[in-house]
Write an enzyme that holds these catalytic residues in place. Structure first.
Site, PDB file in Angstrom:
ATOM      1  N   CYS A   2       0.935   7.104  13.918  1.00  0.00           N
ATOM      2  CA  CYS A   2       0.948   6.076  13.368  1.00  0.00           C
ATOM      3  C   CYS A   2       0.094   5.082  13.685  1.00  0.00           C
ATOM      4  O   CYS A   2      -0.122   4.062  14.803  1.00  0.00           O
ATOM      5  CB  CYS A   2       2.063   4.708  13.834  1.00  0.00           C
ATOM      6  SG  CYS A   2       2.347   3.246  12.628  1.00  0.00           S
ATOM      7  N   GLU A 109       1.448   6.255   6.121  1.00  0.00           N
ATOM      8  CA  GLU A 109       0.855   7.907   6.452  1.00  0.00           C
ATOM      9  C   GLU A 109       0.250   8.261   5.334  1.00  0.00           C
ATOM     10  O   GLU A 109      -0.056   7.465   4.475  1.00  0.00           O
ATOM     11  CB  GLU A 109       1.894   8.879   6.477  1.00  0.00           C
ATOM     12  CG  GLU A 109       1.617   9.866   7.591  1.00  0.00           C
ATOM     13  CD  GLU A 109       0.664   9.553   8.743  1.00  0.00           C
ATOM     14  OE1 GLU A 109       0.156  10.313   8.384  1.00  0.00           O
ATOM     15  OE2 GLU A 109       1.389   9.259   9.478  1.00  0.00           O
TER      16      GLU A 109
END
Length: 241
Positions: A2, A109
């Site tokens: 992340c 992402e």
């Protein structure tokens, strides 16, 4: 992993999200942050001795209190792998005694080959905030004496929904597990989110730069050559069984 996420919420929204735990801290206007990158400041819910949570701003890159080198020499500690967090020296002390919850509106992402990376925004289908399992610490700069509060987001293997894009995802804590996470270093809580209500959509490729901070960073965009209906079709929802 992340590597980018967003926090755009009001004090009232994060206060409601924290219930039934009591939230303390500066009840002021919270500025939206659409593209938080490592080493930048982010909001963190820090447990207090009386059982409440305090909202604090911290540097997103954990600096353990025993760190002897400069701030510039800290490695990439903005994520902590769930399978390493109990033993890795950079994280293990914080895992034992300084756990926190990081409220997020969503996270980003990427998919696709190098040179043509496609950013995606992932959030709760309900529109609620997400509570990431995190760790925090307070390091004192030996040169200036300044205290630097910092945090990290714990990541785990992706569920099948996220696995279509990446093999890792943040640990998203169920609200019912918050108290257990705060009270004990529970590795069993560091699991992938259930195959439940997450959603994702494509966002602007301007997000390939960590310096892009505009509000449209989280807005859906249509695929190249797509139509308005295709734009709507970029939103994918993971429904639970």
């Amino acid at each position: 992993m992340c590597g980018r996420y967003s926090q755009q919420y009001t004090w009232a929204e994060v206060h409601a999200f924290s219930q039934p735990l009591t939230l303390t801290g500066p009840a002021s206007n919270l500025q939206p942050h659409y593209n938080i990158a490592p080493t930048e400041m982010a909001g963190v819910l820090v447990p207090q001795a009386d059982g409440s949570l305090r909202y604090e701003r911290m540097r997103w890159q954990l600096v353990p209190r025993w760190w002897k080198k400069s701030l510039k020499e800290v490695p990439a500690t903005f994520n902590a792998r769930a399978e390493e967090v109990a033993d890795k020296p950079m994280f293990r002390d914080a895992f034992r005694s300084r756990r926190c919850i990081i409220p997020a509106s969503g996270f980003f992402e990427w998919s696709g080959p190098k040179g043509d990376r496609q950013p995606w925004y992932i959030t709760a289908a309900s529109g609620e905030l997400l509570g990431f399992a995190g760790l925090y610490d307070r390091w004192r700069n030996p040169e200036t004496g300044e205290e630097v509060p910092s945090c990290t987001i714990i990541v785990t293997t992706a569920n099948s929904f996220m696995g279509q894009i990446h093999d890792r995802m943040p640990v998203i804590l169920d609200r019912a597990d918050w108290q257990a996470w705060i009270e004990e270093p529970r590795e069993d809580l560091l699991r992938p989110a259930p195959e439940g209500p997450l959603r994702r959509w494509r966002v602007t490729q301007a997000m390939n730069s960590s310096r892009y901070k505009e509000a449209d960073a989280i807005e859906p965009v249509e695929p190249e050559g797509g139509s308005a209906s295709a734009k709507r079709g970029t939103i994918a929802t993971c429904q639970g069984d």
